[in-house]
Structures are given as C-alpha cells and as structure tokens.
Scaffold this active site. Structure first.
Site, short mmCIF file in Angstrom:
data_model
loop_
_atom_site.label_atom_id
_atom_site.label_comp_id
_atom_site.label_asym_id
_atom_site.label_seq_id
_atom_site.Cartn_x
_atom_site.Cartn_y
_atom_site.Cartn_z
CE LYS A 44 25.20 -124.59 49.55
NZ LYS A 44 23.81 -124.99 49.29
CE1 TYR A 261 38.93 -116.80 80.51
CE2 TYR A 261 39.08 -117.99 78.42
CZ TYR A 261 39.46 -116.93 79.23
OH TYR A 261 40.35 -116.01 78.76
C1 LIG Z 1 23.72 -126.36 49.00
C2 LIG Z 1 22.87 -126.94 47.96
C3 LIG Z 1 23.09 -128.24 47.47
C4 LIG Z 1 24.13 -129.17 48.06
O1 LIG Z 1 23.63 -129.75 49.24
P1 LIG Z 1 24.50 -130.83 50.05
O2 LIG Z 1 23.59 -131.24 51.16
O3 LIG Z 1 25.71 -130.13 50.54
O4 LIG Z 1 24.81 -131.92 49.11
C5 LIG Z 1 22.30 -128.68 46.42
N1 LIG Z 1 21.34 -127.89 45.89
C6 LIG Z 1 21.09 -126.65 46.34
C7 LIG Z 1 20.02 -125.86 45.73
C8 LIG Z 1 21.83 -126.14 47.39
O5 LIG Z 1 21.58 -124.91 47.84
#
Ligand SMILES: *Cc1c(COP(=O)(O)O)cnc(C)c1O
Length: 365
Positions: A44, A261
């Site tokens: 994702k 800055y």
């Molecule tokens: C994002 C996500 C994962 C992966 O989690 P990580 O901590 O990056 O391994 C697994 N399951 C679900 C439902 C998620 O939304």
C-alpha cells in the site's frame, strides 16, 4: 535540442535484490513455524513510497499483495500479476464491487455496511473475503459480540466465495505484545474451518504463534525495522531504498556564526558546513534536528540547523576532503532510515512513504 532535465544531484535508488532478500527472510521466518504459510506482501501507499510496480516486480514471488485502493489492485492485474490481491480496507462504495469481482480482487470486510453492499450487489462471480475481527485495536473490524452475526450473513451471501478470518494487532511492535488479542481471536474463531491471517512485520518477526495461513509483512520487506530501538540489520533485513544527493556549496563558519532559518545552530568553533541538495520538499523530515545522522563522502556525520525546503546542512568539519559535488547519503545502507526517523521523532514508515514525487528514482534490478 539541449535537455531541460534538471541535473540536481538528488535521487533515490530502489534495490530489487534487497526486496527479494527481505521477502525470503519473511518466508523463511513464517515457514519455519508453518511450512504452509503464505506471504501477502503489503505494498500500500505506493509500495511504502518505493513505487507500486517497482516493488511488485521485486516481490513478484509473494503469494499475494495487499493494497488500499481499487486502482492499485487493477493496475497490478493489468501488469499481469495473477496472485491474490487484497483490498486492506475493502470497498468504499458499491460501485467498486463489480470491478473487484471481475478482476478477482479479494476484499477485507470490516463493517456491516460492507455486508449490506455485498448482499445487494449483482456480481458475475463470488468474491473472496477476509473478515476482520477487532481484537483491541478499535480501528476496523467486527467486535467479538458482532462477529458471529456478521459471519452468518456472509456465509449466506451468494456473492461471497472463500472466507478467511483476520485481525490486526495494536502492539505487536511493543512490550505489551499480542498475548491478549491472540487469545481473544482464538477463542472467537476456535471451531471455525476458515484460513487465518494475523501477522504484520512485527508479529511475524517476534511471535511464531501468529504464523498462520497468511502473514502480512509490510515494512520489513523494505528493510526498515518494525520494532523501535531494534535495528533492521539485526533481523538480517537490507534497505530497499537509498536516498542520496550531493553537496552544492560549502561554508566556513567562525565560532559564533549560525546557519539556516532561525539561526538554529551556532558554531562553537571554526566549522565547515556542507550544503546538501535535499530539503523537506524532497521528503526529508523538517523536524530532524541538529545531530540527525547523515553520511558525506562515505563518512558518518550529523545535520546542523533547520532543514529548509530544498536544502539542509551537514557538519563536514571532520571531513576535510568533502567539497562541492561530494556524495551524500540521506538514508540507505550507511545511514538506516530508522536512525533518521528516530532523530526526527517519527518512524521509518513515514519517511519512506513521504519520498517526494520530484525525486528521480533509479531501479537496481
Ligand atoms: C499495513 C498493514 C500491514 C503491514 O504492516 P507492517 O507493520 O508494515 O508490517 C499488515 N496488515 C494490515 C491490515 C495493514 O494495514
């Protein structure tokens, strides 16, 4: 015609061999407990900032992919990926169901509204679903009380094909662990004949009891640690992204001179400061304070002062050979992204996801 392409030295390199290596680690770890365990690689957020199709290519041996949007899932199908593709939050509107069914895209079902949508849809084929149970995260999923009615409805729904049961842990990466939510999940699902999916990266690496039919690693595949204070290298993970640039100017400060800055850093001795072509508009965290690790000419040093939009400052007092054009690693093999994140008060996930669109990306096959 001369090229108008910017020669600004910043770029990111995505190393597909690191993705393959980290996937192998995930697979070995899960299958050492359960030889049948399948890997749903979570890609994702544009592959955690690495690029959806780039990471899909590196992780093509995964048994499935987890994404958020229907558009991402369809893109993967259009590029020939035939394995399981799971929408991690399911559909957001009834119109998405038809496309999901046509493309054999699996859906998380976490709410009774999503069951309503499935019940009233007219689909060409049943869809596979992952029913999400809320075991204490209190974000998505059916409560233990509502689960049995939800499952009954889904079982009776002609649009539902294969059912898998899942939960997501709130503290797999922390001291508290997963004992209570895992016990709750087991109690609710005890005698049910469905495959199960429990583990994110932290659970996969820390808790063999979560190595069920499908594991769902995300961050570990990119070579960043899911556990604060534990180095990714200690899990034998390799960084998939290296984010580099170069010095575009060098300043010499006298004691009492400041940089940047707000004059946030003032030299207490004669100092050399390298001006790095990278700023928060490239995805480098503005909250990274003086002292954040950075490498110049292959040598570890620290940032100075406040990060600006397009530039930041590196201390090169102890790197006399550092001059304009010298290579800088923002994060990668020498400077773990997790160290930069820790200095900036965040986690590797956020930095990787925030790599800006304007940063040119190269792929190492
Ligand atoms: C994002 C996500 C994962 C992966 O989690 P990580 O901590 O990056 O391994 C697994 N399951 C679900 C439902 C998620 O939304």
């Amino acid at each position: 015609m001369p090229s108008t392409r910017s020669q600004r030295p910043i770029h990111a390199v995505i190393d597909l061999s690191a993705l393959r290596h980290n996937l192998a680690i995930a697979k070995q770890t899960a299958q050492s407990t359960n030889p049948q365990a399948k890997i749903l690689a979570v890609i994702k957020a544009n592959g955690y900032g690495h690029g959806l199709l780039r990471v899909a290519a590196g992780l093509s041996q995964a048994d499935g992919f987890g994404v958020l949007g229907l558009d991402e899932a369809v893109k993967l199908r259009e590029h020939g990926y035939a394995q399981t593709i799971l929408l991690l939050e399911g559909v957001f509107a009834p119109a998405e169901l038809l496309v999901a069914a046509q493309r054999h895209i699996s859906l998380v079902v976490h709410s009774s509204q999503q069951i309503d949508m499935l019940e009233s849809a007219s689909l060409p084929a049943p869809v596979s679903i992952f029913v999400k149970i809320n075991t204490g995260m209190n974000r998505l999923g059916f409560t233990p009380e509502n689960f049995s009615l939800a499952l009954q409805r889904l079982n009776a729904c002609h649009n539902v094909g294969q059912i898998t049961l899942m939960t997501h842990f709130a503290t797999a990466d922390e001291e508290e662990g997963i004992t209570a939510p895992l016990a709750l999940f087991s109690q609710i699902t005890q005698s049910l004949p469905y495959p199960i999916s429990l583990a994110n990266s932290a659970a996969l690496l820390r808790y063999p009891a979560t190595h069920s039919d499908w594991v769902r690693p995300g961050i570990m595949l990119y070579g960043s640690s899911p556990v604060a204070g534990v180095a990714a290298a200690s899990f034998d993970l390799r960084p998939a992204m290296s984010f580099t640039s170069a010095l575009i100017a060098v300043q010499t400060l006298n004691a009492g001179d400041s940089v940047g800055y707000g004059k946030c850093f003032t030299a207490t001795r004669t100092s050399r400061v390298g001006i790095v072509a990278c700023g928060y508009a490239d995805g480098y965290p503005r909250h990274a304070p003086t002292g954040t690790p950075i490498a110049v000419a292959g040598q570890l040093t620290q940032t100075l002062g406040r990060v600006s939009m397009d530039m930041l400052f590196a201390d090169i007092t102890e790197i006399p050979q550092a001059e304009i054009g010298c290579a800088v690693e923002l994060w990668g093999t020498q400077v773990p992204v997790d160290s930069v994140a820790q200095a900036a008060g965040t986690i590797g996930y956020e930095l990787l996801c925030a790599l800006a669109l304007r940063v040119p990306v190269e792929v190492l096959e």
